[in-house]
Structure formats: structure tokens, C-alpha cells
Write an enzyme that holds these catalytic residues in place. Sequence first.
Site, PDB file in Angstrom:
ATOM      1  CB  VAL A 150      40.312  41.923  49.732  1.00 59.54           C
ATOM      2  CG1 VAL A 150      38.846  42.274  49.968  1.00 59.54           C
ATOM      3  CG2 VAL A 150      40.450  40.950  48.577  1.00 59.54           C
ATOM      4  CG  ASP A 155      47.643  42.429  58.624  1.00 54.89           C
ATOM      5  OD1 ASP A 155      47.064  42.211  57.537  1.00 54.89           O
ATOM      6  OD2 ASP A 155      48.595  41.739  59.027  1.00 54.89           O
ATOM      7  CG  PHE A 198      32.593  39.391  42.667  1.00 54.28           C
ATOM      8  CD1 PHE A 198      32.666  38.077  42.221  1.00 54.28           C
ATOM      9  CD2 PHE A 198      31.561  39.740  43.521  1.00 54.28           C
ATOM     10  CE1 PHE A 198      31.714  37.129  42.608  1.00 54.28           C
ATOM     11  CE2 PHE A 198      30.604  38.805  43.917  1.00 54.28           C
ATOM     12  CZ  PHE A 198      30.683  37.496  43.455  1.00 54.28           C
ATOM     13  CG  LEU A 199      37.718  44.187  45.088  1.00 57.50           C
ATOM     14  CD1 LEU A 199      38.648  44.688  46.193  1.00 57.50           C
ATOM     15  CD2 LEU A 199      36.921  45.335  44.488  1.00 57.50           C
ATOM     16  CE  LYS A 242      36.476  35.219  44.773  1.00 62.04           C
ATOM     17  NZ  LYS A 242      37.193  36.277  45.305  1.00 62.04           N
ATOM     18  CG  ASN A 246      36.929  33.939  40.408  1.00 60.47           C
ATOM     19  OD1 ASN A 246      36.646  34.870  39.649  1.00 60.47           O
ATOM     20  ND2 ASN A 246      37.427  34.124  41.603  1.00 60.47           N
ATOM     21  N   GLY A 260      46.331  33.660  25.319  1.00 60.30           N
ATOM     22  CA  GLY A 260      47.662  34.060  25.773  1.00 60.30           C
ATOM     23  C   GLY A 260      48.318  32.913  26.499  1.00 60.30           C
ATOM     24  CB  CYS A 305      41.069  34.766  42.230  1.00 61.82           C
ATOM     25  SG  CYS A 305      40.998  35.861  43.630  1.00 61.82           S
ATOM     26  NE  ARG A 325      48.997  36.205  45.762  1.00 58.02           N
ATOM     27  CZ  ARG A 325      47.975  36.672  46.476  1.00 58.02           C
ATOM     28  NH1 ARG A 325      47.456  35.942  47.438  1.00 58.02           N
ATOM     29  NH2 ARG A 325      47.476  37.864  46.217  1.00 58.02           N
TER      30      ARG A 325
HETATM   31  C1  UDX Z   1      39.888  37.405  39.237  1.00 60.19           C
HETATM   32  C2  UDX Z   1      38.431  37.852  38.998  1.00 60.19           C
HETATM   33  O1  UDX Z   1      38.363  38.607  37.785  1.00 60.19           O
HETATM   34  C3  UDX Z   1      37.927  38.657  40.180  1.00 60.19           C
HETATM   35  O2  UDX Z   1      36.561  38.981  40.000  1.00 60.19           O
HETATM   36  C4  UDX Z   1      38.091  37.820  41.441  1.00 60.19           C
HETATM   37  O3  UDX Z   1      37.696  38.530  42.559  1.00 60.19           O
HETATM   38  C5  UDX Z   1      39.541  37.405  41.604  1.00 60.19           C
HETATM   39  O4  UDX Z   1      39.963  36.696  40.446  1.00 60.19           O
HETATM   40  P1  UDX Z   1      42.282  38.520  39.060  1.00 60.19           P
HETATM   41  O5  UDX Z   1      42.839  37.190  39.431  1.00 60.19           O
HETATM   42  O6  UDX Z   1      42.808  39.727  39.790  1.00 60.19           O
HETATM   43  O7  UDX Z   1      40.693  38.551  39.268  1.00 60.19           O
HETATM   44  O8  UDX Z   1      42.545  38.775  37.502  1.00 60.19           O
HETATM   45  P2  UDX Z   1      41.787  38.611  36.107  1.00 60.19           P
HETATM   46  O9  UDX Z   1      41.802  39.926  35.444  1.00 60.19           O
HETATM   47  O10 UDX Z   1      40.492  37.914  36.224  1.00 60.19           O
HETATM   48  O11 UDX Z   1      42.847  37.702  35.311  1.00 60.19           O
HETATM   49  C6  UDX Z   1      43.185  36.379  35.764  1.00 60.19           C
HETATM   50  C7  UDX Z   1      44.215  35.753  34.846  1.00 60.19           C
HETATM   51  O12 UDX Z   1      43.654  35.439  33.588  1.00 60.19           O
HETATM   52  C8  UDX Z   1      45.448  36.590  34.546  1.00 60.19           C
HETATM   53  O13 UDX Z   1      46.588  35.748  34.563  1.00 60.19           O
HETATM   54  C9  UDX Z   1      45.199  37.132  33.160  1.00 60.19           C
HETATM   55  O14 UDX Z   1      46.387  37.435  32.466  1.00 60.19           O
HETATM   56  C10 UDX Z   1      44.439  35.982  32.525  1.00 60.19           C
HETATM   57  N1  UDX Z   1      43.531  36.414  31.454  1.00 60.19           N
HETATM   58  C11 UDX Z   1      42.507  37.272  31.749  1.00 60.19           C
HETATM   59  C12 UDX Z   1      43.691  35.915  30.167  1.00 60.19           C
HETATM   60  O15 UDX Z   1      44.603  35.128  29.887  1.00 60.19           O
HETATM   61  N2  UDX Z   1      42.794  36.307  29.218  1.00 60.19           N
HETATM   62  C13 UDX Z   1      41.770  37.168  29.467  1.00 60.19           C
HETATM   63  O16 UDX Z   1      41.013  37.473  28.532  1.00 60.19           O
HETATM   64  C14 UDX Z   1      41.612  37.666  30.776  1.00 60.19           C
END
Ligand code: UDX
Length: 441
Positions: free
Chosen positions: A12, A31, A149-150, A201, A205, A250, A257, A324
Amino acid sequence: MSVIAIVGAGHVGVVYAAGLAELGHQIQVVDIDERRIAGLREGRIWFYEPGLPELLERGLKRRRITFTTSYADGLRRARFVFVCVPTPSTADGSLDDSYLRAAFARIRAEAGRPAPIVVNKSTVPVGTGDIAEGIFDDGRFAVVSNPEFLAEGRAVEDFFHPARVVIGTHDRTAGELVAALYAPLRAPIVLTDPVTAEFSKLAANGFLAMKISFANTISKIAEGIGADGEGLAKALSLDPRIGAGHLRPGLGYGGSCLPKDLAAIASLARRFAGSADLFGAVDRVNREQRLRVVEMLTDRFGTVAGRRIAVLGLAFKANTDDVRESPALAIARQLADLHARVAVYDPVVNGQLHPDLAKDLIRSRSAVAAARNADALIVATDWPEFSALDLGSLRRAMKGDLLVDGRGAFDATSVRRAGFELFSFVAPARTRPAPVGVSAA
Ligand code: UDX
């Protein structure tokens, strides 16, 4: 232009540093990790994030970003300090706030006068009292919660095009000053109190995790009744009440997160909503997705011991080197524990594995190398390059003919035409329905 300090050079912090520099601000990143800081000074980012190296390079060239391990230097003349430190999960699902407390304490001790506005972007344990207000209690500091929310892999895009910006504070003037930093991004801004901002947040999630587990359950039903997964996803996603995102079935969700925030929201639900049943079910469905692959292979081979299994992908999703809570890694681990010979390939993850796991895996330099002599091949991460692989070459390299498409990388017909037996989470129907188009009518 404002001078902005950023504490924490992680997924972030570095995105905010480069993004806010691009918006014209002067950024000072702090850091405690000297190696990270030394690399960043030269434009070397310690993790993979598309577009970020180029953005950082621009900021460095324009002399808009400095990196330091000294809080005093980082905070000098800063009008704002963005706190972007990790808050990992503890065993009971609550969040470990020790890094955050340490960062707040250093800011309090080393900030000059006038004190900067403290903008917290780290996820905090909601409902356990306000950590920041407890520490910044001498009247010098305004504190603002501004959850991030990145999503990894698209963080630069998310920075410049946020769906919304949430700002929680009891100090309206400070809230408006932070809102003004985001004004060039033209995103809707929700100005609220800190607890609401922080909970938004977790709740977002939690909802995304629920959507993914919903999609996984629905896809199993679709498989049972012979419905086409892709057509189904299209039909659902065109309903604006449902929306297109996070509906891909999947191997389930992983990352830093979603699993962590789901555990945190479940722990809040147990305390305040009488039960965490909803989130417990979401979590169970998610775990089962990973187990299904291993069970299916065990059923198929009797035992996987001694079998060579190729696993394509180690990252928790495409476009990141983050492992992770990665479903791909969990599957590789389970198979290795069952004494399979596990050959892994990931286009970006390189050497970031725990030594205990690394010693049990065969690292391959390409997908085809991983597939060589394999009894089965699993697509475990949705890297776009996997969809472009030549199925014929993969098949010829392998000893067996089983392809487990855990991420919907391939078209079922092409896979079968290449001589594979397919086990897929996305297009399981044996007889594929006619292609689904979207018409305006
Ligand atoms: C997420 C939130 O989207 C973000 O807003 C928050 O700040 C941090 O957590 P992130 O963990 O980077 O972001 O990834 P994301 O794209 O949300 O995917 C999370 C997991 O879900 C991944 O393992 C992805 O492969 C899986 N996933 C995602 C699915 O299995 N199906 C989907 O349709 C979308």
C-alpha cells in the site's frame, strides 16, 4: 502541493507514495527495513506490481519522493502522515495491531510542530476501542481513518480510479483536508466517523469473499445440472444488483486481505450479531474448493504418492508475486505432504517460498518443463500467459492426460481436443451448450 510522509513501504505505502507524487505532492517514505529502503531509493521495488516501477521512476526523476529509515527525517515539515503498516491476523481471527501501535508511538514521539494530520490506511481491529485516539491524546494531532481498497495486481489502476474514497474522522476540518488530496481523482467521497470507515473495509471484503464462495457453490450446482458456467456468470453479472466482479469460480480466494478480513468480520459477528454462521459457511466453501482438487487426484490415482503433479502458478492470483494464503501454494503443500512429486512453475514468484516448502517442490523454468512426465497438471493461478499455452505441447510433454483447470484458463473443447481429460471448475459440462452472446435486446 503538500509534504506527505508515508510510514510503511509495503504494497500500500509504495503505491501511495508513487501515486501521490504523480498528483504533485512531495513524498517522504519511512520504513524500518534498511534493505527495502536502499532498494527503493534506486527504484527497485521489493514486490511485483504492474506499472508501479514506472510510476515510482517518474516520482524519483522529478525528485518528488525520498526514502528514509528515520522517522524524524520522514516526518520533517509533513502536513500529513499516511500510516500503511501491516496488521496480520492472530490465531483467533482478530488483528494484530502491534506494528500499528509502534508506528503511532514513533510518530507521536518524533513529529515536529505543527503536528501532521495522521491518516491511517492500515486495517484496524474494529470495535475494540480507538487505538489512534488513545495514543494521539495530547491535542496536537488530528486523526483520520482512510481505509485502502487497492487490489494487488491492479493497485496502480485502483489508486487513480477508486470506486470511492472513505474518510472517517471526528475532526471535520482534517477530514476535508484529506478529501482535498483525493479531489483530482474525481471519486465519490464518503465522509464519516472512524469506526464506520474502518468497518466499511471489513464489510466490503467480507462481501467479496461471500460472492466468491457463492460463485463456487453455484458452479457446482451448474455442473450437476449440466448448465454452462460461462453463460451463467454472464447472466448474473449483467444484473446491476449483483455486478460482475468476484463471481469467478475457481480455487477460492486467498491473499493478504480476504481471508484475514473474513476472519475479523466473523469474530465481530460472534460478538455482536449472535452468530458467525454466514461467514463460517463462506470460509468452509472456500477451503473445500482447495480440497476438491487433492481429493479428485487421490480418487483418480488411488494415491498421489510417487505421482508427478505439475502445478502452474504459485501466486494467490495473477499479476502479483504475493503467495500469502495462496490456494496454489496450499494445494502444492498438500500434494507434497501426500508424497507426490510436485513440479511448480510461476512466471513471477521466484524464491519467496518458505524453505520448508521449497525443499519439497521441484521448481521448473517453464510450464512445459513442469508438465514433463507429469501424471496430472493443475492450473492454480489465473496468469493470462497460461491461457495462451499450447495445449498440444503440454499434452505431449506429459505422461498422463489429466488437466485440472482450477482457474478457467482454457476452453473445455480445446482441452479435450488436445487429448486431455478435463476437470474444471468453470466449464465442467461435457456437452458444451451453444456459445452465449450478449445482444442488446
Ligand atoms: C482484495 C480487495 O479486492 C481489495 O479491495 C482490498 O483492498 C484487499 O483485498 P486482493 O486480495 O488484492 O484485493 O485481490 P482480489 O482481486 O480481491 O482477489 C482475492 C482472491 O479472490 C484471489 O485469490 C482471487 O484469485 C480470488 N478471486 C477473485 C476468485 O476466486 N474469483 C473472483 O471472481 C475474484
